[in-house]
Scaffold this motif. Structure first.
Motif, PDB file in Angstrom:
ATOM      1  N   LEU A   7      22.385  -5.608  82.018  1.00  0.00           N
ATOM      2  CA  LEU A   7      21.939  -6.471  83.105  1.00  0.00           C
ATOM      3  C   LEU A   7      22.022  -7.943  82.350  1.00  0.00           C
ATOM      4  CD1 LEU A   7      19.035  -6.463  85.449  1.00  0.00           C
ATOM      5  CD2 LEU A   7      19.377  -8.465  84.001  1.00  0.00           C
ATOM      6  N   VAL A   8      22.807  -8.842  82.866  1.00  0.00           N
ATOM      7  CA  VAL A   8      22.949 -10.153  82.618  1.00  0.00           C
ATOM      8  C   VAL A   8      22.274 -11.419  83.472  1.00  0.00           C
ATOM      9  CG1 VAL A   8      24.614 -12.135  81.577  1.00  0.00           C
ATOM     10  CG2 VAL A   8      25.029  -9.471  81.550  1.00  0.00           C
ATOM     11  N   THR A   9      21.458 -11.948  82.932  1.00  0.00           N
ATOM     12  CA  THR A   9      20.711 -13.165  83.684  1.00  0.00           C
ATOM     13  C   THR A   9      21.692 -14.493  83.549  1.00  0.00           C
ATOM     14  OG1 THR A   9      19.332 -14.072  82.030  1.00  0.00           O
ATOM     15  CG2 THR A   9      18.521 -12.215  83.240  1.00  0.00           C
TER      16      THR A   9
ATOM     17  N   GLY B  46      33.663  -1.591  79.238  1.00  0.00           N
ATOM     18  CA  GLY B  46      33.477  -0.410  80.150  1.00  0.00           C
ATOM     19  C   GLY B  46      31.871  -0.298  80.714  1.00  0.00           C
ATOM     20  N   PHE B  47      31.081  -1.378  80.734  1.00  0.00           N
ATOM     21  CA  PHE B  47      29.627  -1.539  81.166  1.00  0.00           C
ATOM     22  C   PHE B  47      29.801  -1.670  82.660  1.00  0.00           C
ATOM     23  CE2 PHE B  47      28.468  -2.270  76.915  1.00  0.00           C
ATOM     24  CZ  PHE B  47      27.511  -1.665  76.623  1.00  0.00           C
ATOM     25  N   ASP B  48      29.153  -0.950  83.307  1.00  0.00           N
ATOM     26  CA  ASP B  48      28.665  -1.513  84.813  1.00  0.00           C
ATOM     27  C   ASP B  48      27.655  -2.454  84.582  1.00  0.00           C
ATOM     28  OD1 ASP B  48      30.220   0.737  85.957  1.00  0.00           O
ATOM     29  OD2 ASP B  48      28.381   1.971  85.787  1.00  0.00           O
TER      30      ASP B  48
ATOM     31  N   LEU C 121      14.844  -3.541  86.104  1.00  0.00           N
ATOM     32  CA  LEU C 121      15.021  -2.900  84.838  1.00  0.00           C
ATOM     33  C   LEU C 121      14.311  -1.852  84.527  1.00  0.00           C
ATOM     34  CD1 LEU C 121      14.958  -6.636  83.265  1.00  0.00           C
ATOM     35  CD2 LEU C 121      16.616  -4.908  82.981  1.00  0.00           C
ATOM     36  N   SER C 122      13.328  -1.479  84.976  1.00  0.00           N
ATOM     37  CA  SER C 122      12.332  -0.445  84.875  1.00  0.00           C
ATOM     38  C   SER C 122      12.650   0.620  85.507  1.00  0.00           C
ATOM     39  CB  SER C 122      10.793  -0.843  85.093  1.00  0.00           C
ATOM     40  OG  SER C 122      10.621  -1.255  86.425  1.00  0.00           O
ATOM     41  N   ASP C 123      13.662   0.822  86.326  1.00  0.00           N
ATOM     42  CA  ASP C 123      13.953   1.908  87.213  1.00  0.00           C
ATOM     43  C   ASP C 123      14.508   3.093  86.529  1.00  0.00           C
ATOM     44  OD1 ASP C 123      15.081   3.745  89.100  1.00  0.00           O
ATOM     45  OD2 ASP C 123      15.737   2.281  90.333  1.00  0.00           O
ATOM     46  N   SER C 124      13.938   3.938  86.251  1.00  0.00           N
ATOM     47  CA  SER C 124      14.455   5.342  85.216  1.00  0.00           C
ATOM     48  C   SER C 124      15.420   5.894  85.860  1.00  0.00           C
ATOM     49  CB  SER C 124      13.019   5.882  84.784  1.00  0.00           C
ATOM     50  OG  SER C 124      12.674   6.602  86.194  1.00  0.00           O
ATOM     51  N   ARG C 125      15.731   5.650  87.354  1.00  0.00           N
ATOM     52  CA  ARG C 125      17.001   6.546  87.645  1.00  0.00           C
ATOM     53  C   ARG C 125      18.225   5.681  87.458  1.00  0.00           C
ATOM     54  NH1 ARG C 125      14.604   6.237  93.781  1.00  0.00           N
ATOM     55  NH2 ARG C 125      14.393   4.027  93.066  1.00  0.00           N
ATOM     56  N   ARG C 126      18.179   4.546  87.212  1.00  0.00           N
ATOM     57  CA  ARG C 126      19.164   3.606  87.194  1.00  0.00           C
ATOM     58  C   ARG C 126      18.923   2.760  85.623  1.00  0.00           C
ATOM     59  NH1 ARG C 126      20.099   0.014  91.996  1.00  0.00           N
ATOM     60  NH2 ARG C 126      17.684  -0.145  91.733  1.00  0.00           N
ATOM     61  N   PRO C 127      19.061   3.547  84.701  1.00  0.00           N
ATOM     62  CA  PRO C 127      18.711   2.828  83.452  1.00  0.00           C
ATOM     63  C   PRO C 127      19.817   1.884  82.837  1.00  0.00           C
ATOM     64  CG  PRO C 127      19.553   5.077  82.786  1.00  0.00           C
ATOM     65  CD  PRO C 127      19.450   5.007  84.415  1.00  0.00           C
TER      66      PRO C 127
ATOM     67  N   HIS D 258       9.927  -6.988  78.535  1.00  0.00           N
ATOM     68  CA  HIS D 258       8.484  -5.940  78.856  1.00  0.00           C
ATOM     69  C   HIS D 258       8.887  -4.911  79.622  1.00  0.00           C
ATOM     70  CE1 HIS D 258       4.560  -4.659  79.912  1.00  0.00           C
ATOM     71  NE2 HIS D 258       4.207  -4.801  78.316  1.00  0.00           N
ATOM     72  N   ALA D 259       9.708  -5.258  80.658  1.00  0.00           N
ATOM     73  CA  ALA D 259      10.069  -4.308  81.840  1.00  0.00           C
ATOM     74  C   ALA D 259      11.115  -3.218  81.248  1.00  0.00           C
ATOM     75  CB  ALA D 259      10.621  -4.945  82.857  1.00  0.00           C
ATOM     76  N   VAL D 260      12.172  -3.823  80.395  1.00  0.00           N
ATOM     77  CA  VAL D 260      13.203  -2.837  80.050  1.00  0.00           C
ATOM     78  C   VAL D 260      12.847  -1.822  78.703  1.00  0.00           C
ATOM     79  CG1 VAL D 260      14.564  -4.320  78.511  1.00  0.00           C
ATOM     80  CG2 VAL D 260      15.576  -2.831  79.945  1.00  0.00           C
ATOM     81  N   LEU D 261      11.968  -2.457  77.820  1.00  0.00           N
ATOM     82  CA  LEU D 261      11.995  -1.879  76.487  1.00  0.00           C
ATOM     83  C   LEU D 261      11.394  -0.416  76.617  1.00  0.00           C
ATOM     84  CD1 LEU D 261      10.981  -4.540  73.885  1.00  0.00           C
ATOM     85  CD2 LEU D 261      12.935  -3.087  74.051  1.00  0.00           C
ATOM     86  N   PRO D 262      10.388  -0.037  77.526  1.00  0.00           N
ATOM     87  CA  PRO D 262       9.761   1.174  77.357  1.00  0.00           C
ATOM     88  C   PRO D 262      11.028   2.288  77.785  1.00  0.00           C
ATOM     89  CG  PRO D 262       8.234  -0.166  78.548  1.00  0.00           C
ATOM     90  CD  PRO D 262       9.494  -0.849  78.158  1.00  0.00           C
ATOM     91  N   GLY D 263      11.704   1.858  78.540  1.00  0.00           N
ATOM     92  CA  GLY D 263      12.637   3.055  78.898  1.00  0.00           C
ATOM     93  C   GLY D 263      13.539   3.346  77.889  1.00  0.00           C
ATOM     94  N   MET D 264      13.878   2.246  77.264  1.00  0.00           N
ATOM     95  CA  MET D 264      15.090   2.267  76.415  1.00  0.00           C
ATOM     96  C   MET D 264      14.302   2.843  74.875  1.00  0.00           C
ATOM     97  SD  MET D 264      16.589  -1.588  75.744  1.00  0.00           S
ATOM     98  CE  MET D 264      17.782  -2.211  77.008  1.00  0.00           C
TER      99      MET D 264
END
Length: 267
Positions: free
Chosen positions: A5-7, A25-27, A72-78, A118-124
């Motif tokens: 994800l790029v802002t 090769g990144f989506d 960013l916090s959607d665990s189904r689409r990490p 903060h939204a993305v780190l827990p899943g990572m």
């Protein structure tokens, strides 16, 4: 395939990140206010055979920002890589700047970076892999007089230091990118013709950043001139960063010890 994800992805450095990551090769999840620019960048990246998702969002707007946080916090689409590139600058001296514009600088350059990370780190951390790139600025070290924007970039450097120190052993990495002047066409009247050690090409900056990220570095400073200056300025910070890692590790150990509950009094 991994997802990035790029802002601020509609032009300049954000577009350069999008193109390079698509080649790797990144989506992509592309975020910016400029929907026309986003569609243009998305169309170029899609030709490389990757999946593209476009989120038109103003990161100074709480509801728009919350939508990006949810993605960013959607665990189904990490999301495997977050590039905090979006930035806002008033461009005038703090004393005469509009208060609304100053608040937008904080909302985009500080609040959005903090909340999206903060939204993305827990899943990572749960997955044991992932990376965050925080696009700071050389001005975060040597600011222009009266620049509140430079202060926000100095905050980003400190933020990267403190959070990265807490990630040891998690498989998650974080790096601060410290570009100098970029040839984006935004300042055509200032950009000199031909090569210049002061002006950097966005594609080259992205290449250096991703190479430094792969090497495990926490600061990336493309360009020989900027790199030499930051290397000198970073000498004491490297010592402090090492101490922060140690302190963060010790705090982490303390947090893993469950709180002892008081025994019930016997009657």
């Amino acid at each position: 395939m991994p997802t990035a994800l790029v802002t601020g992805a509609s032009r300049g450095l954000g577009a350069a990140f999008a193109h390079r990551l698509a080649r790797d090769g990144f989506d992509l999840v592309l975020v910016a206010r400029d929907s026309v620019g986003l569609q243009r960048v998305a169309g170029d990246a899609a030709r490389l055979g990757v999946e593209i998702e476009v989120l038109t969002a103003d990161l100074a707007d709480p509801s728009d920002r919350a939508a990006v946080e949810r993605r960013l916090s959607d665990s189904r689409r990490p999301v495997d890589l977050l590039v905090n590139n979006a930035s806002f600058e008033t461009g005038v001296d703090f004393r005469i700047a509009d208060r609304g514009s100053l608040q937008t600088e904080i909302d985009v350059n500080v609040s959005a970076v903090m909340l999206l990370t903060h939204a993305v780190l827990p899943g990572m951390v749960e997955r044991g892999r992932g990376s965050v790139v925080n696009v700071a600025s050389f001005a975060g070290y040597l600011s222009a007089s009266g620049s509140a924007h430079s202060a926000t970039k100095a905050w980003m450097l400190a933020f990267t230091d403190t959070v990265e120190a807490s990630l040891a052993g998690t498989g998650v990495r974080m790096i601060a990118l410290v570009p100098g002047r970029l040839r984006t066409g935004k300042h055509r009247d200032l950009e000199p013709a031909g090569t210049s050690i002061m002006w950097l090409e966005p594609d080259a900056v992205v290449d250096v950043c991703l190479a430094d990220l792969a090497r495990g570095r926490t600061v990336s400073t493309p360009g020989l001139l900027y790199s030499a200056v930051v290397h000198t300025l970073e000498t004491p910070r490297r010592t402090l960063r090492g101490l922060a890692r140690i302190a963060g590790h010790r705090r982490g150990q303390m947090r893993t010890v469950p709180d002892r509950q008081p025994e019930a009094s016997k009657s």
